[in-house]
Motif scaffolding. Structure first.
Motif, short mmCIF file in Angstrom:
data_model
loop_
_atom_site.label_atom_id
_atom_site.label_comp_id
_atom_site.label_asym_id
_atom_site.label_seq_id
_atom_site.Cartn_x
_atom_site.Cartn_y
_atom_site.Cartn_z
N UNK A 7 -3.89 6.39 10.70
CA UNK A 7 -2.72 5.97 11.48
C UNK A 7 -2.71 4.47 11.80
N UNK A 8 -3.88 3.86 11.85
CA UNK A 8 -3.91 2.42 12.14
C UNK A 8 -3.30 1.62 10.99
N UNK A 9 -3.31 2.17 9.77
CA UNK A 9 -2.69 1.48 8.64
C UNK A 9 -1.19 1.34 8.87
N UNK A 10 -0.56 2.38 9.38
CA UNK A 10 0.88 2.32 9.64
C UNK A 10 1.17 1.33 10.76
N UNK A 32 -3.08 -0.16 0.63
CA UNK A 32 -4.17 0.61 1.24
C UNK A 32 -5.41 0.50 0.36
N UNK A 33 -6.41 -0.28 0.76
CA UNK A 33 -7.58 -0.44 -0.10
C UNK A 33 -8.34 0.86 -0.36
N UNK A 34 -8.21 1.82 0.55
CA UNK A 34 -8.86 3.11 0.35
C UNK A 34 -8.36 3.86 -0.87
N UNK A 35 -7.17 3.48 -1.39
CA UNK A 35 -6.65 4.09 -2.62
C UNK A 35 -7.44 3.62 -3.83
N UNK A 36 -8.10 2.47 -3.71
CA UNK A 36 -8.70 1.84 -4.88
C UNK A 36 -10.20 1.57 -4.75
N UNK A 37 -10.68 1.43 -3.53
CA UNK A 37 -12.06 1.02 -3.31
C UNK A 37 -12.82 2.09 -2.54
N UNK A 38 -14.06 2.36 -2.94
CA UNK A 38 -14.86 3.35 -2.22
C UNK A 38 -15.47 2.75 -0.95
N UNK A 39 -15.93 3.61 -0.08
CA UNK A 39 -16.68 3.17 1.09
C UNK A 39 -15.81 2.79 2.27
N UNK A 40 -16.42 2.07 3.18
CA UNK A 40 -15.77 1.66 4.42
C UNK A 40 -14.92 0.42 4.16
N UNK A 41 -13.61 0.59 4.12
CA UNK A 41 -12.69 -0.51 3.81
C UNK A 41 -11.71 -0.70 4.96
N UNK A 42 -11.06 -1.84 4.98
CA UNK A 42 -10.03 -2.12 5.99
C UNK A 42 -8.90 -1.10 5.86
N UNK A 43 -8.21 -0.82 6.96
CA UNK A 43 -7.08 0.11 6.88
C UNK A 43 -5.93 -0.39 6.02
N UNK A 87 6.55 8.49 3.34
CA UNK A 87 5.71 9.15 2.33
C UNK A 87 4.47 8.32 2.01
N UNK A 88 4.61 7.00 2.03
CA UNK A 88 3.50 6.11 1.69
C UNK A 88 2.29 6.32 2.61
N UNK A 89 2.56 6.61 3.87
CA UNK A 89 1.48 6.70 4.86
C UNK A 89 1.01 8.13 5.15
N UNK A 90 1.58 9.12 4.48
CA UNK A 90 1.18 10.51 4.72
C UNK A 90 -0.31 10.69 4.42
#
Length: 126
Positions: A19-22, A60-71, A12-15
């Motif tokens: 995919x590179x984050x997983x 997942x930095x994308x949950x908290x930070x805008x823009x182009x972030x690491x997976x 559920x965390x990665x839904x």
């Protein structure tokens, strides 16, 4: 809706995520499990690796930070400040707990120095 502390299934965390984050998480988990027995706790905000206490987290930095972030980001709790330039940020949230944050873009980011820090954190968490 779940609270930040409620445990959820790993899948559920990665839904809906990159995919590179997983794949990066699987690499981190493999490295940590090669050190020794570790409990994995998944919440909506992060995945914690624990022994008697938590010692490393991925999030997942994308949950908290805008823009182009690491997976994915790996955070490691050490009782010292590691001066290596590999860390994107090091903070001391409480006395003698230095949180080391590493942006992960590929499994190669988990170099021998990171493995040694994970081994140190794992040892102190037991």
């Amino acid at each position: 809706m779940t609270s930040h502390g409620e445990l959820i299934p790993l899948e559920q965390y990665f839904v809906g995520r990159d995919p590179s984050a997983r794949a990066l998480f699987d690499a981190v988990r493999s490295v940590i499990l090669s050190i020794g027995e570790t409990e994995v706790r998944v919440t909506t905000s992060q995945i914690a690796f624990r022994r008697q206490r938590s010692f490393a987290w991925t999030w997942l930095p994308g949950q908290y930070l805008p823009g182009d972030v690491a997976p994915l980001v790996l955070s490691v709790d050490l009782d010292r400040f590691d001066t290596s330039a590999r860390w994107n940020e090091v903070v001391e949230p409480t006395l003698n707990h230095f949180m080391h944050h590493l942006e992960l873009h590929s499994p190669a980011d988990l170099d021998p120095g990171v493995l040694e820090c994970l081994r140190e954190a794992w040892s102190k968490a037991g």
